[in-house]
Design an enzyme around this catalytic site. Structure first.
Site, PDB file in Angstrom:
ATOM      1  NE  ARG A  94      -1.642  -1.493   3.656  1.00 28.13           N
ATOM      2  CZ  ARG A  94      -1.765  -1.202   4.952  1.00 28.13           C
ATOM      3  NH1 ARG A  94      -2.820  -0.522   5.377  1.00 28.13           N
ATOM      4  NH2 ARG A  94      -0.850  -1.584   5.820  1.00 28.13           N
ATOM      5  CB  ALA A 271      -5.790  -2.864   8.369  1.00 27.85           C
ATOM      6  CD1 TRP A 407      15.596  -2.865   9.785  1.00 31.17           C
ATOM      7  CD2 TRP A 407      17.583  -3.268  10.724  1.00 31.17           C
ATOM      8  NE1 TRP A 407      16.079  -1.665  10.245  1.00 31.17           N
ATOM      9  CE2 TRP A 407      17.299  -1.882  10.830  1.00 31.17           C
ATOM     10  CE3 TRP A 407      18.775  -3.753  11.253  1.00 31.17           C
ATOM     11  CZ2 TRP A 407      18.173  -0.994  11.439  1.00 31.17           C
ATOM     12  CZ3 TRP A 407      19.655  -2.866  11.860  1.00 31.17           C
ATOM     13  CH2 TRP A 407      19.344  -1.499  11.948  1.00 31.17           C
TER      14      TRP A 407
END
Length: 554
Positions: A94, A271, A407
């Site tokens: 998104r 959401a 990461w």
């Protein structure tokens, strides 16, 4: 290690035509939008459609905490990991909202060496899609007011105008307003929602093509007459102009990860107050070209995954092949009662208590018939005995927990996870199954989600909510799915009730009919559709350096 923004700004992006070619999108369909972002001309893709359909993989998470879970980071890391295995892979995300960027949560482009770039562009204006959605929404609001001003030939009851305004920013002062003061129209009570809560945003993300987009926009109910009959966007003849405003925005956006994996970033409903998934057109474009498509759904699995399955997959005919459930040792300990300041301390008891949150999500996901693997997003202070504790807990639930170091190491840190996902996709397994049938009454659908997913002991409906649900049920909207709007921090409607809340009361204070998007929103507890800024907003640290570089964005 450098901070996220510095890593992103130091990256040297590959030509987007080369990135698109990795999944077979021809250069002629890539419309450059600056140096490092592009729109995809889907009309050109449809002309050479092959009927190919890749495997859809959902990344979701345990209940979020201020300690951070790294769902987007894991989605990107997994995509890079699959690409390292030689798999034709695309990522679907998104678009970030400016509200969190300048508020408290920050951006949504990943972190460390698992990021999509250009990070600062994506987290700010990107390609202007959100501005187009905001403009289309507010055009409709202006046309409602204008219709009332010029005589109200449609017979709208001014007390029953339900179409509010939106902006892509946290501004609590605009939650409730009065328009039309000073003699410039009829005075009406109204308010603002954040753009990501707009029905236009939901429609944008669920529409299959431009024709479907206009049809859905036309079905938006903006007001009611005195006899309760609805007045729609099409009645106001606003759907064509709104579609024109959204035409360019509706084309999916193409960017890339730090490792050059294609990423389609398009649409961005929250959401906790909307359905929390990227656009169907971006997902379908990716599935038509890549063998593996990694996507995410917002917040924890009780919100994002539930809506992904029951709204997006149901409406778009999608059948996901695997789910990755993200957890961190830090968040598990916080769900077990440990304060954020103490999360670096060893506390196996708190970890065990917090694992009940993870377990409840695993049990819920099992009901959808899609195989699940747990990704432990690694932090440097994690201890071997803590990781072993989570491994054992997850194994007792019939699946695997895999430590991921994306990461720090990018795609190389998710090789084991990527291999596990490939194996899950290869399983025959049972069919994907939504939680409830279309024909279940609206009230029962809300109760099913609350009791099955949230483990509520009771669902209490305010009178206004029951009245609306009964009216909509009788008017032919009973087959729509429901979109639950509640706090993201807890299975309950109390954000302070962490862990695995059970037996609580879910209060449904109001409901909204989104006839164009095709669902009914249930507003639960104290959830707000226009967030506010924190005491010290992130905006205070954001600026531009003397050489024109963005600083302070995270």
């Amino acid at each position: 290690m450098l901070d996220d923004l510095a890593i992103a700004q130091a990256a040297r992006p590959q030509p987007l035509s080369d990135v698109a070619a990795r999944i077979g999108i021809p250069a002629g369909a890539v419309m450059a939008y600056g140096r490092a972002k592009a729109k995809i001309d889907t009309a050109r893709l449809h002309q050479v459609s092959t009927g190919h359909t890749g495997a859809l993989i959902l990344v979701t998470a345990m209940s979020p905490t201020p300690a951070g879970e790294g769902k987007t980071t894991t989605t990107i890391g997994l995509g890079d990991g699959l690409a390292r295995l030689g798999k034709k892979t695309a990522i679907c995300l998104r678009e970030p909202s400016l509200g969190p960027c300048f508020g408290q949560k920050g951006g949504a482009t990943g972190g460390g060496h698992a990021q999509v770039i250009p990070m600062d562009d994506i987290n700010l204006h990107f390609t202007g899609d959100f501005h187009a959605i905001t403009a289309a929404h507010n055009l409709l609001a202006a046309m409602v007011d204008n219709h009332l001003y010029w005589g109200n030939s449609l017979g709208i009851d001014p007390r029953k105008v339900v179409w509010r305004r939106v902006m892509d920013m946290n501004d609590r002062a605009l939650r409730q307003i009065v328009t039309g003061l000073g003699g410039h129209g009829q005075a009406l009570e109204s308010g603002f929602d954040i753009t990501v809560a707009s029905e236009v945003m939901a429609i944008f993300c669920l529409a299959r093509d431009l024709a479907d987009l206009q049809t859905r926009l036309g079905a938006i109910i903006v007001a009611y007459r005195k006899d309760h009959s609805p007045v729609t966007c099409a009645d106001l003849q606003a759907d064509g102009a709104m579609t024109a405003l959204l035409k360019e925005a509706f084309e999916p956006n193409l960017v890339q990860t730090l490792e050059g994996t294609p990423a389609l970033i398009h649409g961005g409903p929250f959401a906790n107050i909307a359905h929390g998934c990227n656009s169907v057109i971006a997902t379908q474009t990716a599935l038509a070209h890549a063998d593996y498509v990694v996507t995410e759904a917002g917040f924890g699995a009780d919100l994002g995954a539930e809506k992904f399955f029951n709204i997006k997959c149901r409406k778009a005919g999608l059948s996901p092949k695997a789910v990755v459930l993200v957890a961190t040792i830090r968040s598990l300990k916080m769900n077990g009662g440990l304060a954020k300041a103490d999360l670096a301390k060893a506390d196996l008891d708190a970890l065990r208590r917090g694992c009940t949150n993870l377990g409840q999500h695993l049990e819920n996901l099992a009901g959808f018939g899609v195989p699940v693997v747990v990704a432990i997003n690694h932090f440097s202070q994690d201890r071997a005995e803590e990781i072993a504790e989570v491994d054992a807990f997850v194994a007792a639930h019939g699946t695997r927990a895999i430590l991921c170091r994306h990461w720090a190491d990018g795609g190389a840190g998710t090789q084991e996870l990527a291999e596990a996902v490939v194996a899950l996709v290869g399983q025959s397994g049972g069919p994907f199954t939504p939680l409830y049938a279309d024909g279940l009454p609206l009230k029962d659908k809300i109760e099913t989600v609350a009791r099955t997913i949230y483990r509520a002991g009771e669902v209490a409906f305010d009178k206004i909510a029951l009245t609306k649900l009964a009216r909509w049920q009788g008017a032919g909207f009973g087959d729509l799915p429901v979109c639950m709007a509640k706090t993201q921090y807890s299975f309950s409607t109390d954000p302070a009730r962490l862990g695995a809340a059970q037996g609580h009361v879910v209060q449904v204070r109001d409901v909204r009919l989104c006839a164009g998007a095709g669902f009914v929103v249930a507003l639960c507890g104290d959830i707000m559709t226009m967030p506010g800024l924190p005491r010290i907003p992130a905006a205070e640290a954001i600026g531009v350096t003397a050489d024109g570089q963005i600083k302070g964005l995270f």
